[in-house]
Scaffold this motif. Structure first.
Motif, PDB file in Angstrom:
ATOM      1  N   VAL A  36     -11.920  18.324  14.488  1.00 59.57           N
ATOM      2  CA  VAL A  36     -11.774  17.392  13.360  1.00 59.57           C
ATOM      3  C   VAL A  36     -10.390  17.516  12.727  1.00 59.57           C
ATOM      4  CG1 VAL A  36     -12.495  17.067  10.956  1.00 59.57           C
ATOM      5  CG2 VAL A  36     -14.200  17.047  12.772  1.00 59.57           C
ATOM      6  N   VAL A  37      -9.996  18.730  12.431  1.00 63.08           N
ATOM      7  CA  VAL A  37      -8.731  18.944  11.725  1.00 63.08           C
ATOM      8  C   VAL A  37      -7.545  18.568  12.606  1.00 63.08           C
ATOM      9  CG1 VAL A  37      -7.253  20.677  10.627  1.00 63.08           C
ATOM     10  CG2 VAL A  37      -9.718  20.688  10.213  1.00 63.08           C
ATOM     11  N   SER A  38      -7.600  18.916  13.879  1.00 61.10           N
ATOM     12  CA  SER A  38      -6.514  18.557  14.795  1.00 61.10           C
ATOM     13  C   SER A  38      -6.334  17.048  14.859  1.00 61.10           C
ATOM     14  CB  SER A  38      -6.807  19.114  16.188  1.00 61.10           C
ATOM     15  OG  SER A  38      -5.828  18.672  17.118  1.00 61.10           O
ATOM     16  N   GLN A  39      -7.430  16.311  15.019  1.00 56.37           N
ATOM     17  CA  GLN A  39      -7.330  14.852  15.073  1.00 56.37           C
ATOM     18  C   GLN A  39      -6.793  14.288  13.762  1.00 56.37           C
ATOM     19  OE1 GLN A  39     -10.897  12.478  14.668  1.00 56.37           O
ATOM     20  NE2 GLN A  39     -10.275  11.102  16.348  1.00 56.37           N
ATOM     21  N   GLN A  40      -7.269  14.796  12.636  1.00 59.54           N
ATOM     22  CA  GLN A  40      -6.806  14.303  11.338  1.00 59.54           C
ATOM     23  C   GLN A  40      -5.292  14.455  11.205  1.00 59.54           C
ATOM     24  OE1 GLN A  40      -8.051  13.086   8.330  1.00 59.54           O
ATOM     25  NE2 GLN A  40     -10.188  12.828   8.907  1.00 59.54           N
ATOM     26  N   PHE A  41      -4.751  15.578  11.619  1.00 68.32           N
ATOM     27  CA  PHE A  41      -3.319  15.805  11.448  1.00 68.32           C
ATOM     28  C   PHE A  41      -2.484  15.058  12.491  1.00 68.32           C
ATOM     29  CE2 PHE A  41      -4.594  18.892   8.389  1.00 68.32           C
ATOM     30  CZ  PHE A  41      -3.493  19.039   7.541  1.00 68.32           C
ATOM     31  N   ILE A  42      -3.012  14.845  13.686  1.00 65.62           N
ATOM     32  CA  ILE A  42      -2.300  14.012  14.668  1.00 65.62           C
ATOM     33  C   ILE A  42      -2.136  12.601  14.117  1.00 65.62           C
ATOM     34  CG2 ILE A  42      -2.533  12.878  16.912  1.00 65.62           C
ATOM     35  CD1 ILE A  42      -3.829  15.500  17.930  1.00 65.62           C
ATOM     36  N   VAL A  43      -3.219  12.050  13.604  1.00 68.77           N
ATOM     37  CA  VAL A  43      -3.153  10.700  13.034  1.00 68.77           C
ATOM     38  C   VAL A  43      -2.353  10.718  11.734  1.00 68.77           C
ATOM     39  CG1 VAL A  43      -4.491   8.723  12.228  1.00 68.77           C
ATOM     40  CG2 VAL A  43      -5.344  10.098  14.131  1.00 68.77           C
ATOM     41  N   GLY A  44      -2.466  11.799  10.974  1.00 68.07           N
ATOM     42  CA  GLY A  44      -1.709  11.914   9.732  1.00 68.07           C
ATOM     43  C   GLY A  44      -0.210  11.847   9.962  1.00 68.07           C
ATOM     44  N   LEU A  51       3.928   6.062   4.837  1.00 68.14           N
ATOM     45  CA  LEU A  51       2.739   6.036   3.996  1.00 68.14           C
ATOM     46  C   LEU A  51       2.247   7.471   3.811  1.00 68.14           C
ATOM     47  CD1 LEU A  51       1.026   3.054   5.795  1.00 68.14           C
ATOM     48  CD2 LEU A  51       1.740   3.008   3.397  1.00 68.14           C
ATOM     49  N   LEU A  52       1.605   7.741   2.686  1.00 67.89           N
ATOM     50  CA  LEU A  52       1.061   9.074   2.425  1.00 67.89           C
ATOM     51  C   LEU A  52      -0.358   9.156   2.974  1.00 67.89           C
ATOM     52  CD1 LEU A  52       1.371  11.867   0.923  1.00 67.89           C
ATOM     53  CD2 LEU A  52       0.081  10.776  -0.936  1.00 67.89           C
ATOM     54  N   PRO A  53      -0.607  10.013   3.981  1.00 68.89           N
ATOM     55  CA  PRO A  53      -1.971  10.126   4.500  1.00 68.89           C
ATOM     56  C   PRO A  53      -2.839  11.052   3.652  1.00 68.89           C
ATOM     57  CG  PRO A  53      -0.480  11.488   5.802  1.00 68.89           C
ATOM     58  CD  PRO A  53       0.358  10.819   4.744  1.00 68.89           C
ATOM     59  N   ILE A  54      -4.027  10.568   3.309  1.00 70.03           N
ATOM     60  CA  ILE A  54      -5.046  11.446   2.727  1.00 70.03           C
ATOM     61  C   ILE A  54      -5.931  11.907   3.880  1.00 70.03           C
ATOM     62  CG2 ILE A  54      -6.987  11.666   1.151  1.00 70.03           C
ATOM     63  CD1 ILE A  54      -5.809   9.492  -0.581  1.00 70.03           C
ATOM     64  N   ILE A  55      -5.891  13.207   4.157  1.00 66.12           N
ATOM     65  CA  ILE A  55      -6.671  13.838   5.214  1.00 66.12           C
ATOM     66  C   ILE A  55      -8.049  14.157   4.644  1.00 66.12           C
ATOM     67  CG2 ILE A  55      -6.776  15.842   6.747  1.00 66.12           C
ATOM     68  CD1 ILE A  55      -4.306  14.214   7.360  1.00 66.12           C
ATOM     69  N   ILE A 108       0.845  -1.191   0.000  1.00 65.68           N
ATOM     70  CA  ILE A 108       0.000   0.000   0.000  1.00 65.68           C
ATOM     71  C   ILE A 108       0.883   1.245   0.000  1.00 65.68           C
ATOM     72  CG2 ILE A 108      -1.626   1.329   1.404  1.00 65.68           C
ATOM     73  CD1 ILE A 108      -2.964  -1.036   0.068  1.00 65.68           C
ATOM     74  N   PHE A 109       0.481   2.262  -0.751  1.00 61.27           N
ATOM     75  CA  PHE A 109       1.255   3.503  -0.854  1.00 61.27           C
ATOM     76  C   PHE A 109       0.803   4.558   0.150  1.00 61.27           C
ATOM     77  CE2 PHE A 109       1.430   7.842  -2.634  1.00 61.27           C
ATOM     78  CZ  PHE A 109       2.808   8.002  -2.707  1.00 61.27           C
ATOM     79  N   GLY A 110      -0.501   4.641   0.392  1.00 60.52           N
ATOM     80  CA  GLY A 110      -1.026   5.680   1.261  1.00 60.52           C
ATOM     81  C   GLY A 110      -2.317   5.256   1.923  1.00 60.52           C
ATOM     82  N   THR A 111      -2.875   6.145   2.737  1.00 61.55           N
ATOM     83  CA  THR A 111      -4.083   5.839   3.497  1.00 61.55           C
ATOM     84  C   THR A 111      -5.110   6.945   3.326  1.00 61.55           C
ATOM     85  OG1 THR A 111      -3.356   6.988   5.495  1.00 61.55           O
ATOM     86  CG2 THR A 111      -2.676   4.679   5.259  1.00 61.55           C
ATOM     87  N   LYS A 112      -6.333   6.650   3.772  1.00 60.90           N
ATOM     88  CA  LYS A 112      -7.397   7.648   3.806  1.00 60.90           C
ATOM     89  C   LYS A 112      -8.188   7.485   5.078  1.00 60.90           C
ATOM     90  CE  LYS A 112     -11.513   7.576   3.004  1.00 60.90           C
ATOM     91  NZ  LYS A 112     -12.946   7.482   2.638  1.00 60.90           N
ATOM     92  N   MET A 113      -8.614   8.617   5.670  1.00 63.59           N
ATOM     93  CA  MET A 113      -9.437   8.561   6.886  1.00 63.59           C
ATOM     94  C   MET A 113     -10.411   9.727   6.851  1.00 63.59           C
ATOM     95  SD  MET A 113      -6.399   9.635   9.496  1.00 63.59           S
ATOM     96  CE  MET A 113      -5.268  10.962   9.011  1.00 63.59           C
TER      97      MET A 113
END
Length: 307
Positions: free
Chosen positions: A161-169, A177-181, A141-146
């Motif tokens: 929402v944005v804070s949690q997304q970037f912490i997990v990112g 892996l490349l995170p898709i936020i 796998i190259f990247g993820t999405k959440m």
């Protein structure tokens, strides 16, 4: 992605600079029955979750093996965890996508949405994320999405929402892996435009706090104000900005997307619109090919590839 392999380098270049869109094939537990019903597979066709996911895997395999599902118009595909672990013609799905189709594989990693608070839904906890990321890397796998969801122009909810997304990112990026936020704004929100303006500011603040070598992609609702996210697409830490269809019809989503020159599509429902399990191969491939072509044309219309 600190130590890129030659494959990762090729995949990163494709996602950052390629012409096309990212297919979303990541319906999970809550959305699977609806996706199957739209496809003509009713609930009496399966008796438990395993059989249900077996039916959705048949649907996804038919899409992936269709003649028009290839690198000519599709850059990547987002998979559900069970799809990552499945195979097509004896080949693991991530390897099949890259080796047979030239399509970059991504993985949906979130476990669904928490209860609504402050007009938003953050993601449920992911205590096993590190183990899943390790498996994803091993699977190619190259990247993820959440995904999170924003229901209104509430600064507290949007910032949560944005804070949690970037912490997990950051956790995902540390696993190479490349995170898709994906902080989705509900297309039916009465304050959609206002929420999007707040969202843009919150994302920019998080992007500006990232280390220079930490890269992310963004998956966002097509904004009410065309071009709103151009600044995000131009940010040095952003590989690509992709759009979700959010419940719009294929034609509506493509029309709105075409007005946003720095976004490409990452559609799910719009991609599979009109497909039915009972279709002949010719009819099925024709309908899917038509959807792929519409989404591709909307994605490249004035699109600005990042360098």
């Amino acid at each position: 992605m600190a130590q890129e392999t030659s494959t990762q380098t090729a995949q990163l270049d494709r996602i950052a600079n390629g012409k096309g869109f990212i297919a979303a094939l990541d319906q999970s537990g809550g959305s699977t029955p609806k996706a199957l019903a739209l496809y003509g597979v009713t609930e009496d066709a399966y008796g438990n979750d395993d059989e249900m996911f077996g039916e959705i895997q048949k649907m996804r395999a038919r899409i992936i093996t269709a003649p028009d599902f290839n690198s000519d118009k599709i850059l990547g595909a987002i998979l559900f965890e069970k799809t990552m672990d499945a195979a097509i013609d004896g080949t693991p799905v991530p390897a099949y996508l890259w080796d047979n189709c030239g399509v970059v594989p991504f993985l949906k990693v979130d476990k669904g949405l928490a209860d609504e608070a402050d007009d938003a839904q953050t993601m449920k906890p992911m205590p096993d994320l590190d183990a899943l990321l390790s498996r994803a890397v091993q699977a190619g796998i190259f990247g993820t999405k959440m995904r999170s969801v924003i229901k209104g122009a509430n600064a507290t909810g949007i910032n949560n929402v944005v804070s949690q997304q970037f912490i997990v990112g950051r956790q995902i990026a540390a696993a190479d892996l490349l995170p898709i936020i994906e902080p989705e704004v509900d297309i039916n929100s009465a304050t959609k435009a206002e929420a999007e303006a707040l969202l843009k500011d919150a994302i920019l603040a998080e992007l500006n706090a990232l280390p220079a070598d930490t890269k992310v992609a963004l998956k966002l609702t097509i904004p009410t104000e065309a071009g709103l996210y151009d600044d995000l697409a131009a940010h040095a830490n952003v590989v690509r900005v992709v759009a979700l269809s959010g419940g719009y019809t294929t034609d509506d989503a493509c029309e709105k997307l075409a007005k946003n020159s720095t976004m490409i599509a990452s559609f799910s429902r719009a991609l599979t619109e009109g497909l039915n399990v009972a279709m002949s191969d010719d009819d099925y491939n024709g309908a899917l090919g038509s959807n792929i072509d519409k989404i591709y044309r909307a994605s490249i219309q004035g699109a600005l590839s990042k360098t």
